[in-house]
Design an enzyme around this catalytic site. Structure first.
Site, PDB file in Angstrom:
ATOM      1  N   PHE A   6       0.811  -1.225   0.000  1.00 21.79           N
ATOM      2  CA  PHE A   6       0.000   0.000   0.000  1.00 21.79           C
ATOM      3  C   PHE A   6       0.844   1.275   0.000  1.00 21.79           C
ATOM      4  CE2 PHE A   6      -2.416  -3.431   1.890  1.00 21.79           C
ATOM      5  CZ  PHE A   6      -3.607  -3.364   1.186  1.00 21.79           C
TER       6      PHE A   6
ATOM      7  N   LYS B  55      -6.583  -4.791  -1.742  1.00 24.02           N
ATOM      8  CA  LYS B  55      -5.689  -3.920  -2.508  1.00 24.02           C
ATOM      9  C   LYS B  55      -6.451  -3.150  -3.588  1.00 24.02           C
ATOM     10  CE  LYS B  55      -2.258  -1.930  -4.278  1.00 24.02           C
ATOM     11  NZ  LYS B  55      -1.765  -0.719  -3.628  1.00 24.02           N
TER      12      LYS B  55
ATOM     13  N   ASN C  92      -7.246   0.982  -3.583  1.00 21.56           N
ATOM     14  CA  ASN C  92      -6.768   1.884  -4.642  1.00 21.56           C
ATOM     15  C   ASN C  92      -7.922   2.499  -5.418  1.00 21.56           C
ATOM     16  OD1 ASN C  92      -4.098   1.830  -4.181  1.00 21.56           O
ATOM     17  ND2 ASN C  92      -3.504   0.868  -6.099  1.00 21.56           N
TER      18      ASN C  92
ATOM     19  N   CYS D 175      -0.270   2.952 -10.571  1.00 24.40           N
ATOM     20  CA  CYS D 175      -1.257   2.133  -9.849  1.00 24.40           C
ATOM     21  C   CYS D 175      -2.715   2.478 -10.144  1.00 24.40           C
ATOM     22  CB  CYS D 175      -0.985   2.212  -8.355  1.00 24.40           C
ATOM     23  SG  CYS D 175       0.567   1.405  -7.935  1.00 24.40           S
TER      24      CYS D 175
ATOM     25  N   ARG E  62       4.954   7.412 -15.297  1.00 20.57           N
ATOM     26  CA  ARG E  62       3.927   6.511 -15.826  1.00 20.57           C
ATOM     27  C   ARG E  62       2.541   7.138 -15.669  1.00 20.57           C
ATOM     28  NH1 ARG E  62       5.986   0.931 -13.093  1.00 20.57           N
ATOM     29  NH2 ARG E  62       6.461   2.346 -11.395  1.00 20.57           N
TER      30      ARG E  62
END
Ligand SMILES: NC(=O)c1ccc[n+]([C@@H]2O[C@H](COP(=O)([O-])OP(=O)(O)OC[C@H]3O[C@@H](n4cnc5c(N)ncnc54)[C@H](O)[C@@H]3O)[C@@H](O)[C@H]2O)c1
Length: 432
Positions: A152, A204, A208, A260, A327
């Site tokens: 995380f 997870k 996110n 992410c 990214r």
């Protein structure tokens, strides 16, 4: 414990270094020889505050080593942590090719019982599949168990987030695996939460995607503030007093990026669709963010019909401050549009300019200081709220630019202050 961390990116390297800091014997493994050589010389291949210092200390203390020799490393590891990339495929699903490649190498080289923890973000059900795959391909008579252990950390504060994690999630039903993972994390002052592998994998994605939804929601409200003449700063202040809402991650801007949120929203949406479920909240978030990344250019269309031959200063390239990661950064989407229209671009970023040079063949000029990028510019776009950029005084835009017009995607300045310096200033959700 003898630990091997596979993949020395933002997650793997930070995890390896922090485990060494807690006195485990760690080998950080990568297939990229350049990275390994750099690290052996004490240099970090990525920028993260405090990382290089801890790398040097733990390497010198003999608790941390770097290697490309996976055969030797896997042979007698007690715990192997997989932290390789799981990038997005064209259809939005997660590319598990690297995770499977590592799993194959582990299966072929293990010579002792081992717990294999998957830290890479993987779709729900992957841990089960990987365990089955490794067991089916083991060369030696050893026992393995696969544990889901999602990460995380946030780039820019990765070392702190790892050493002071809000929680450590362990997905397993096995008592042996629970004991080994408890031993691994015993010196971390963070709650350990056990659950099944599938639930752990879902924690997870759900975390996110929730943060991405929160960002897109406030961006949506900010855009509406522009339409109706409200001020997003006041709105957030007013909302934040309510403890059920809080004020974290409620900051309007020109969209989320990074490695992410973009891929994890798309991957969960893909997974849901495959299961016949329409995950509408996440679908809307993906669409909102796509538009938000070019919200500044849309605003600028009122002043500039085209950017042909326009001198553009770009302040900030990284998707957020304190990282050099480009990214999915909003700066990239905008640079591409501007270049296509024939703009003359000068960029400044304190850490990410090398990554732009290495990974993109854009015809842009690089400035050593924000002021150098601003000199003679017709317009400035701000994409990252680095301290170095926040320190540019409003009066400097007026003094240095040919036409002082600024589009600020991170609401760095007070509109009144910019106005008083005769700068035409547009930000997000503040009614300009
Ligand atoms: N970056 C983040 O902030 C973050 C946070 C939480 C979770 N994650 C997840 O963690 C995973 C890793 O992300 P990252 O940003 O650290 O990736 P990254 O791209 O920065 O690093 C991946 C590394 O793995 C290496 N690698 C690939 N194949 C290998 C192999 N066979 N053997 C050894 N090394 C190999 C690559 O060379 C690279 O150095 C992803 O699943 C990501 O979704 C990332």
């Amino acid at each position: 414990m003898k630990v091997v961390v596979v993949g020395t990116g933002y997650v793997g390297l930070v995890t390896g270094v922090c485990l060494a800091e807690k006195n485990h014997n760690v080998i950080c493994l990568d297939i990229n020889e350049n990275k390994i050589n750099m690290m052996r010389e004490g240099k970090s291949p990525i920028y993260e505050p405090n990382l290089e210092e801890l790398m040097t200390e733990n390497y010198k203390a003999g608790k941390l080593d770097y290697s490309t020799n996976y055969k030797k490393a896997y042979k007698d590891a007690e715990v192997i942590i997989i932290a390789v990339g799981t990038p997005e495929k064209a259809d939005g699903s997660a590319n598990l090719e690297y995770v499977y490649e590592v799993s194959k190498q582990i299966a072929e080289n293990l010579e002792r019982d081992c717990i294999i923890a998957i830290k890479s973000t993987v779709p729900i059900g992957t841990n089960d599949n990987i365990e089955e795959y490794i067991k089916a391909n083991l060369r030696n008579p050893v026992n393995i168990e696969v544990v889901s252990n999602p990460e995380f950390l946030s780039q820019g504060t990765a070392v702190h987030d790892t050493l002071e994690a809000y929680r450590i999630i362990i997905g397993t039903n096995s008592n042996k695996a629970k004991n080994v993972m408890s031993e691994l994390y015993k010196d971390f002052n963070s709650p350990i939460v056990f659950m099944t592998r599938k639930s752990s994998e879902m924690v997870k994605y759900a975390s996110n995607d929730f943060l991405a939804i929160k960002i897109s929601y406030i961006n949506d409200i900010a855009n509406l503030c522009d339409v109706v003449g409200a001020n997003i700063d006041d709105v957030i202040k007013g909302m934040g007093y309510d403890k059920r809402i809080g004020n974290e991650y409620l900051k309007p801007g020109c969209g989320y990026g990074g490695s992410c949120f973009p891929k994890d929203t798309k991957s969960l949406h893909y997974l849901a669709t495959q299961g016949g479920y329409n995950l509408k909240s996440v679908e809307a978030t993906i669409a909102i963010n796509k538009k938000q990344k070019i919200v500044l250019i849309e605003k600028a269309r009122k002043e500039f019909k085209t950017f042909n031959n326009i001198n553009v200063a770009i302040l900030g390239l990284a998707f957020k401050p304190d990282t050099d990661d480009l990214r999915e950064a909003p700066s990239i989407d905008n640079i591409e549009i501007l270049l296509e229209e024939g703009a003359n671009i000068k960029v400044y970023d304190p850490k990410a300019m090398n990554k732009l040079k290495e990974n993109f063949s854009y015809k842009v000029e690089y400035a050593k200081m924000p002021q150098e990028a601003l000199k003679n510019a017709d317009v400035c776009f701000i994409f990252t709220e680095w301290e170095e950029i926040k320190n540019v005084k409003p009066s400097e835009y007026k003094e240095l630019m040919k036409r002082p017009i600024v589009y600020d995607g991170r609401n760095i300045y007070h509109p009144e202050e910019m106005k008083s310096c005769e700068v035409k200033y547009y930000s997000i959700g503040r009614g300009e």
